[in-house]
Enzyme design. Structure first.
Site, PDB file in Angstrom:
ATOM      1  N   TYR A  68       6.916  -5.833   8.467  1.00 43.38           N
ATOM      2  CA  TYR A  68       6.431  -5.977   6.959  1.00 43.38           C
ATOM      3  C   TYR A  68       6.513  -4.798   6.029  1.00 43.38           C
ATOM      4  CZ  TYR A  68       5.400 -10.837   8.083  1.00 43.38           C
ATOM      5  OH  TYR A  68       5.444 -12.203   8.438  1.00 43.38           O
ATOM      6  N   SER A  69       7.750  -3.853   6.491  1.00 44.31           N
ATOM      7  CA  SER A  69       7.535  -2.424   6.052  1.00 44.31           C
ATOM      8  C   SER A  69       7.699  -2.312   4.413  1.00 44.31           C
ATOM      9  CB  SER A  69       8.434  -1.758   6.859  1.00 44.31           C
ATOM     10  OG  SER A  69       8.485  -0.210   6.148  1.00 44.31           O
ATOM     11  N   ASN A  70       7.052  -1.872   3.811  1.00 39.34           N
ATOM     12  CA  ASN A  70       7.153  -1.461   2.427  1.00 39.34           C
ATOM     13  C   ASN A  70       8.471  -0.685   2.234  1.00 39.34           C
ATOM     14  OD1 ASN A  70       5.076  -3.236   1.157  1.00 39.34           O
ATOM     15  ND2 ASN A  70       3.580  -1.522   1.634  1.00 39.34           N
ATOM     16  N   ILE A  72      10.958   0.021   4.285  1.00 41.76           N
ATOM     17  CA  ILE A  72      12.509  -0.775   4.676  1.00 41.76           C
ATOM     18  C   ILE A  72      12.527  -1.703   3.356  1.00 41.76           C
ATOM     19  CG2 ILE A  72      13.248  -2.825   6.006  1.00 41.76           C
ATOM     20  CD1 ILE A  72      13.254   0.092   7.553  1.00 41.76           C
ATOM     21  N   HIS A  73      11.842  -2.592   2.991  1.00 36.05           N
ATOM     22  CA  HIS A  73      12.127  -3.403   1.648  1.00 36.05           C
ATOM     23  C   HIS A  73      12.547  -2.442   0.762  1.00 36.05           C
ATOM     24  CE1 HIS A  73      10.935  -6.272  -1.587  1.00 36.05           C
ATOM     25  NE2 HIS A  73      10.971  -6.930  -0.506  1.00 36.05           N
TER      26      HIS A  73
END
Length: 309
Positions: A68-70, A72-73
């Site tokens: 759920y990495s910000n 990576i997003h």
């Protein structure tokens, strides 16, 4: 290219009665609204990294993160805007691929490579990074969280966003601290007359201080704000959320999430109530975004609250 729709983020005064009663003036720099696709501070962390990569002739970016990495997003979106390929090395198994965060990343063109926790622990080892560069010679490798000297350079610009909203009418800036890069950048951008307080969101006492000092040594002269890191409000570790934090977030008038912004605002509330923040103080909170991550944390918060009722 990365093009925000407005030149500066909004700075809003917070009319929260418990803080007003203690005569503490609190403003919030709304980076969460400035460039939502890049999770607030991610715009500042990534802009120079991607410009540098492109200028050096790289056509791909590689970085690391959880399911759920910000970061990576945001990187997936930013790479698409630059017309670059992106590879996300994800801690965990392929079963996470369909979650909202990674679904967005794939829709923006990012390829995902899932690795074991033991391999993921090697992400900062020079030998491991070299092996990625050998496998992908067209790639610029960005550390986890986007945190490096180029990110600090970008985060120094956040100080100007504060000044545009408040001039010199503030004393202390508070922000959540995960890697130390944003804190180092904000401290670099502010004068010695100001104070920057990082609220650690993970168990990193000593380590985080060393990281901030390392970043400042890389990019700054000696003229920067005084800074320190508070380690009392990580709530048990990264992405941990107890009942008290969940209740605070649910009752606060601004949308928060429990990994970064929630711990920041919760920490300020505790410091005001304990008089660690004195009446008359003029505080700026930096809301660093990351609201997309709430999609992975809402169920955990709801479970904590249901069990407590």
């Amino acid at each position: 290219m990365l093009s925000p729709t407005q030149p500066y983020a909004a700075v809003e005064a917070i009319s929260y009665e418990p803080w007003l009663a203690k005569q503490v003036v609190v403003s919030v720099l709304r980076l969460d609204q400035f460039f939502p696709q890049l999770s607030g501070n991610k715009y500042f962390k990534l802009k120079h990294n991607l410009s540098h990569a492109q200028a050096q002739g790289y056509s791909r970016v590689i970085s690391f993160g959880g399911a759920y990495s910000n970061h990576i997003h945001a990187l997936a979106y930013a790479a698409q805007q630059y017309g670059m390929q992106a590879l996300g090395i994800i801690r965990g198994d392929h079963g996470y691929a369909a979650n909202p965060t990674l679904s967005d990343a794939q829709a923006w063109g990012m390829q995902l490579q899932f690795v074991s926790r033991s391999e993921y622990k090697r992400r900062a080892e020079p030998e491991y990074v070299r092996s990625l560069q050998q496998q992908y010679p067209d790639a610029w490798v960005i550390p986890e969280g986007g945190s490096n000297a180029l990110a600090v350079q970008g985060c120094a610009e956040i100080a100007e966003h504060i000044r545009q909203g408040l001039g010199d009418n503030f004393d202390t800036v508070l922000l959540p601290c995960g890697t130390g890069a944003t804190l180092a950048g904000v401290a670099m951008g502010l004068p010695p007359s100001k104070q920057v307080l990082g609220v650690a969101v993970l168990k990193g006492e000593g380590y985080l201080e060393a990281e901030v000092q390392r970043y400042l040594a890389q990019v700054a002269n000696n003229s920067h704000a005084k800074w320190q890191i508070c380690h009392d409000y990580h709530g048990g570790g990264y992405a941990k959320c107890d009942v008290a934090l969940a209740r605070f977030i649910n009752n606060f008038p601004i949308a928060l999430e429990p990994v970064y912004s929630g711990k920041l605002f919760f920490a300020l509330d505790a410091m005001i109530n304990s008089a660690a923040i004195a009446p008359g103080s003029r505080i700026v909170l930096i809301h660093t975004g990351g609201m997309q991550g709430l999609r992975g944390m809402q169920a955990i918060m709801d479970k904590r609250l249901a069990a407590a009722d």
